[in-house]
Design a protein around this motif. Structure first.
Motif, PDB file in Angstrom:
ATOM      1  N   ARG A  27       0.817  -1.215   0.000  1.00 38.20           N
ATOM      2  CA  ARG A  27       0.000   0.000   0.000  1.00 38.20           C
ATOM      3  C   ARG A  27       0.850   1.263   0.000  1.00 38.20           C
ATOM      4  NH1 ARG A  27      -4.873  -1.346   4.322  1.00 38.20           N
ATOM      5  NH2 ARG A  27      -5.484  -3.351   3.409  1.00 38.20           N
ATOM      6  N   GLY A  28       2.105   1.120  -0.316  1.00 39.05           N
ATOM      7  CA  GLY A  28       2.961   2.289  -0.415  1.00 39.05           C
ATOM      8  C   GLY A  28       3.541   2.762   0.890  1.00 39.05           C
ATOM      9  N   GLY A  29       3.536   1.914   1.920  1.00 34.34           N
ATOM     10  CA  GLY A  29       4.127   2.295   3.195  1.00 34.34           C
ATOM     11  C   GLY A  29       5.620   2.004   3.208  1.00 34.34           C
ATOM     12  N   ILE A  30       6.418   2.986   3.634  1.00 33.53           N
ATOM     13  CA  ILE A  30       7.855   2.769   3.803  1.00 33.53           C
ATOM     14  C   ILE A  30       8.041   2.077   5.148  1.00 33.53           C
ATOM     15  CG2 ILE A  30      10.152   3.798   3.882  1.00 33.53           C
ATOM     16  CD1 ILE A  30       8.854   4.364   1.254  1.00 33.53           C
ATOM     17  N   VAL A  31       8.485   0.815   5.125  1.00 34.80           N
ATOM     18  CA  VAL A  31       8.557   0.022   6.359  1.00 34.80           C
ATOM     19  C   VAL A  31       9.990  -0.278   6.788  1.00 34.80           C
ATOM     20  CG1 VAL A  31       6.301  -1.022   5.948  1.00 34.80           C
ATOM     21  CG2 VAL A  31       8.357  -2.171   5.078  1.00 34.80           C
ATOM     22  N   TRP A  32      10.960   0.050   5.942  1.00 36.09           N
ATOM     23  CA  TRP A  32      12.356  -0.202   6.304  1.00 36.09           C
ATOM     24  C   TRP A  32      13.239   0.731   5.494  1.00 36.09           C
ATOM     25  CZ3 TRP A  32      14.566  -2.599  10.232  1.00 36.09           C
ATOM     26  CH2 TRP A  32      15.939  -2.914  10.179  1.00 36.09           C
ATOM     27  N   CYS A  33      14.124   1.444   6.174  1.00 33.77           N
ATOM     28  CA  CYS A  33      15.073   2.317   5.488  1.00 33.77           C
ATOM     29  C   CYS A  33      16.174   2.691   6.461  1.00 33.77           C
ATOM     30  CB  CYS A  33      14.377   3.582   4.972  1.00 33.77           C
ATOM     31  SG  CYS A  33      15.500   4.746   4.166  1.00 33.77           S
ATOM     32  N   CYS A  34      17.392   2.262   6.155  1.00 34.07           N
ATOM     33  CA  CYS A  34      18.543   2.546   7.017  1.00 34.07           C
ATOM     34  C   CYS A  34      19.360   3.694   6.448  1.00 34.07           C
ATOM     35  CB  CYS A  34      19.432   1.300   7.147  1.00 34.07           C
ATOM     36  SG  CYS A  34      18.627  -0.092   7.969  1.00 34.07           S
ATOM     37  N   LEU A  35      19.771   4.592   7.317  1.00 38.80           N
ATOM     38  CA  LEU A  35      20.596   5.730   6.917  1.00 38.80           C
ATOM     39  C   LEU A  35      21.731   5.894   7.932  1.00 38.80           C
ATOM     40  CD1 LEU A  35      17.811   8.313   5.974  1.00 38.80           C
ATOM     41  CD2 LEU A  35      19.268   7.018   4.402  1.00 38.80           C
ATOM     42  N   PRO A  36      22.902   6.394   7.503  1.00 37.17           N
ATOM     43  CA  PRO A  36      23.169   6.932   6.168  1.00 37.17           C
ATOM     44  C   PRO A  36      23.638   5.880   5.157  1.00 37.17           C
ATOM     45  CG  PRO A  36      25.059   7.315   7.568  1.00 37.17           C
ATOM     46  CD  PRO A  36      24.023   6.657   8.430  1.00 37.17           C
ATOM     47  N   ARG A  37      23.593   4.590   5.516  1.00 37.79           N
ATOM     48  CA  ARG A  37      23.954   3.560   4.562  1.00 37.79           C
ATOM     49  C   ARG A  37      23.233   2.267   4.946  1.00 37.79           C
ATOM     50  NH1 ARG A  37      30.413   2.592   6.035  1.00 37.79           N
ATOM     51  NH2 ARG A  37      30.020   1.009   7.638  1.00 37.79           N
ATOM     52  N   PHE A  38      23.431   1.215   4.188  1.00 35.92           N
ATOM     53  CA  PHE A  38      22.673  -0.022   4.352  1.00 35.92           C
ATOM     54  C   PHE A  38      22.713  -0.576   5.776  1.00 35.92           C
ATOM     55  CE2 PHE A  38      23.967  -0.307  -0.218  1.00 35.92           C
ATOM     56  CZ  PHE A  38      22.696  -0.314  -0.772  1.00 35.92           C
ATOM     57  N   ASP A  39      23.863  -0.458   6.426  1.00 36.94           N
ATOM     58  CA  ASP A  39      24.017  -1.051   7.756  1.00 36.94           C
ATOM     59  C   ASP A  39      23.815  -0.029   8.864  1.00 36.94           C
ATOM     60  OD1 ASP A  39      26.274   0.421   7.269  1.00 36.94           O
ATOM     61  OD2 ASP A  39      27.702  -1.131   7.840  1.00 36.94           O
ATOM     62  N   GLY A  40      23.156   1.086   8.537  1.00 35.83           N
ATOM     63  CA  GLY A  40      22.960   2.146   9.505  1.00 35.83           C
ATOM     64  C   GLY A  40      21.689   1.977  10.324  1.00 35.83           C
ATOM     65  N   ASP A  41      21.305   3.052  11.001  1.00 38.94           N
ATOM     66  CA  ASP A  41      20.135   3.091  11.863  1.00 38.94           C
ATOM     67  C   ASP A  41      18.872   3.090  10.987  1.00 38.94           C
ATOM     68  OD1 ASP A  41      18.367   3.519  13.959  1.00 38.94           O
ATOM     69  OD2 ASP A  41      18.787   5.663  14.083  1.00 38.94           O
ATOM     70  N   PRO A  42      17.933   2.168  11.217  1.00 35.86           N
ATOM     71  CA  PRO A  42      16.695   2.189  10.429  1.00 35.86           C
ATOM     72  C   PRO A  42      15.775   3.322  10.885  1.00 35.86           C
ATOM     73  CG  PRO A  42      16.616   0.393  12.009  1.00 35.86           C
ATOM     74  CD  PRO A  42      17.975   1.014  12.136  1.00 35.86           C
ATOM     75  N   VAL A  43      15.718   4.389  10.102  1.00 41.21           N
ATOM     76  CA  VAL A  43      14.842   5.510  10.454  1.00 41.21           C
ATOM     77  C   VAL A  43      13.383   5.125  10.234  1.00 41.21           C
ATOM     78  CG1 VAL A  43      16.600   7.242  10.020  1.00 41.21           C
ATOM     79  CG2 VAL A  43      15.083   6.561   8.161  1.00 41.21           C
TER      80      VAL A  43
END
Length: 598
Positions: A27-43
């Protein structure tokens, strides 16, 4: 859980730009995203914490009825359409900007969401709830005329939007009566207007990916599946250093309530080799060139000694493993692990994976910088280590934590290192080094074939002198150690099919490990079986199994690590590079040739 949000599943799309990635639900929900890189903190972390404490970004439609989702063809730009009960709808376009600008690749830590109205006057609301420090820290917000800042102790994100900010802050429903743009990224002022920036980024990003896919050398059949797999593998590259992550998530269990929850957001030399090899097979060699930059640093720093099976994407050696008890985990199935203790393992196949991953660079004249004698010297040091340790116990490619044996797969890849060094020496016109490595490789091959053969099982076993069966011995044919029609290899295939296969799917091994016996099929093993069957003339069966694997993908064409044989449900970290590699390799192996239609 907020109304309109989905329960966690792996029916996800991935967007990214080789600097970071994000996972988007149906449904277009952002459920996982790590910053500032792949192994970073999942915002955004609601994949592992769907509660009100979780972090997510949804755009919800009032009176929601249905959704549909698709990628812009041949790109990493994702569209999600939401419709209400009156047939009114909106379309969300999600992407991470990536394109060439001023002679360099522009890949900012920026997530762009564009919304357009498909019909009527639907009401929507935006729930943007990032968190920091693995969900423990709720940011403070400040507001400007067209932006909202999310301020944490160490991180600040800025949302630039042409949507009324009051509606965003209050999370109120409002009528969607015009296009809207959302640009979330660093706390920086945009150089141009919000709509102009979002539109320009989208146009340039679409053009980039279309040009990239146009250069691929595709098989005749299953082109859409191969393109999606190739883009996903490319998105797994951390371009800053050249490292390739095994997957973009942590702690998605390999089976329900299994405890087999691991952090895959690092660079395994084994997985990276298979990614490079698959992309090379469809003429995408730039990823190999990027990866070899990273790999060369690993080799030089090892000084001819022990090399870890995995490193951080910035080449970090220490990846201490810890458990985050405040996060419930995927569907409440913890533990949630950060870091990976396997970095401390001895896994001897790593040396073969290094040489195999670099081998094409010595033979391919298309490369901007071909490998030469200097690089060969580095590789010889790796080969010497492979020869020294190939017949000593290790944790094996399945990273067993409480058992060490002389694993056949590790010895096999060590042989491959010496075999490829002989071939590289021939290309470099170094006959003495060619003889040196050929003699070593031949002696290793004879011993491996002798000591891994089990008369009792009539198959190559998982270890020297062992009797347990393991799908990894199928790599004997894939790396050309043995003629696939050798009676011993044919007998091994038959034994593996009888013992490890659940219909079309294949498990990794039969012996119990630290957690008991595996419950789910390991996708790459199924693809190894497909490859082996094609090599021995059982191509019809191989195609049938491949079609099953294509149907096992999620609606956007992606695979995780494991598949449950009965339910066909996906398990394990996502998207799994190993599995996407298998899709490409199988399609290339099985496809009819172009000259059958042109």
């Amino acid at each position: 859980m907020t109304a309109g949000r989905l329960k966690p599943s792996l029916d996800l799309g991935v967007i990214g730009n080789c600097a970071y990635s994000a996972l988007v639900d149906a449904r277009g929900g952002i459920v996982w995203c790590c910053l500032p890189r792949f192994d970073g903190d999942p915002v955004f972390n609601s994949l592992l914490d769907p509660s009100e404490n979780g972090a997510f970004w949804t755009i919800e439609l009032e009176d929601f009825e249905r959704s549909e989702q698709f990628y812009e063809p041949n790109t990493a730009v994702l569209h999600t359409r939401l419709y209400d009960r009156q047939g009114q709808g909106i379309e969300i376009t999600d992407f991470a900007p990536r394109f060439v600008n001023r002679g360099r690749t522009f890949r900012p830590l920026t997530l762009v969401r564009r919304v357009k109205v498909l019909g009527g006057s639907p009401r929507m609301r935006v729930l943007l709830r990032p968190r920091f420090d693995w969900g423990r820290q709720k940011p403070q917000t400040t507001q400007g005329s067209t932006h909202i800042r999310y301020v944490g102790a160490h991180t600040t994100l800025r949302l630039n939007s042409d949507t009324p900010l009051s509606y965003l802050l209050s999370e109120s429903f409002f009528v969607a009566d015009r296009p809207m743009n959302f640009i979330l990224g660093p706390d920086e002022t945009l150089l141009t207007g919000i709509e102009d920036t979002a539109r320009g980024f989208e146009q340039e990003t679409v053009a980039y990916w279309r040009a990239w896919t146009r250069a691929l050398s595709l098989p005749l059949e299953w082109q859409e599946a191969v393109i999606r797999a190739a883009i996903t593998l490319k998105l797994s590259l951390f371009e800053d250093t050249g490292a390739i992550v095994a997957a973009m998530t942590t702690s998605i269990p390999e089976a329900a309530d299994s405890g087999r929850n691991w952090d895959y957001r690092y660079c395994w030399l084994r997985d990276a080799f298979f990614v490079v090899r698959a992309l090379n097979s469809i003429s995408e060699v730039a990823t190999m060139e990027d990866y070899l930059r990273w790999l060369n640093n690993v080799i030089v720093s090892s000084r001819g000694g022990h090399i870890q099976p995995l490193y951080g994407i910035g080449m970090e050696k220490a990846l201490p493993e810890s458990i985050l008890t405040h996060l419930p985990g995927y569907r409440g199935m913890g533990p949630v692990r950060v870091g990976n203790q396997a970095a401390e393992h001895f896994q001897h196949d790593v040396y073969g994976n290094i040489v195999l991953g670099a081998a094409q660079a010595f033979h391919d004249q298309r490369l901007f910088r071909r490998a030469g004698r200097t690089e060969f010297g580095y590789m010889e040091a790796v080969g010497e280590q492979a020869f020294r340790i190939y017949d000593t116990p290790d944790a094996g490619m399945w990273e067993l934590r409480t058992r060490a044996r002389v694993h056949t797969s590790s010895a096999l890849m060590s042989w491959a290192a010496c075999d490829r060094l002989a071939k590289i020496a021939a290309t470099l016109a170094l006959p003495q080094r060619q003889r040196y490595w050929r003699e070593r490789a031949d002696a290793m091959r004879e011993r491996i074939l002798r000591e891994s053969w089990s008369e009792e099982r009539q198959a190559f076993a998982e270890s020297f002198g062992g009797r347990d069966l393991d799908a990894s011995v199928l790599l004997m044919a894939e790396v050309n150690m043995i003629d696939p029609n050798d009676p011993r290899f044919l007998a091994t295939i038959a034994a593996l099919e009888k013992t490890l296969c659940d219909g079309p799917y294949m498990r990794r091994y039969e012996a119990a490990d630290d957690f008991g016996k595996p419950e789910t099929a390991f996708n790459i093993c199924t693809f190894w079986r497909i490859d082996a069957l094609a090599r021995i003339g059982r191509k019809k069966e191989a195609r049938e199994i491949f079609e099953v694997m294509l149907k096992s993908r999620n609606p956007l064409g992606l695979l995780s690590e494991d598949t449950h044989a009965e339910s066909s449900e996906m398990w394990g970290n996502f998207p799994q590079t190993y599995s996407m590699v298998g899709l490409i390799n199988a399609a290339v192996r099985l496809s009819a040739s172009w000259d059958t239609v042109i």
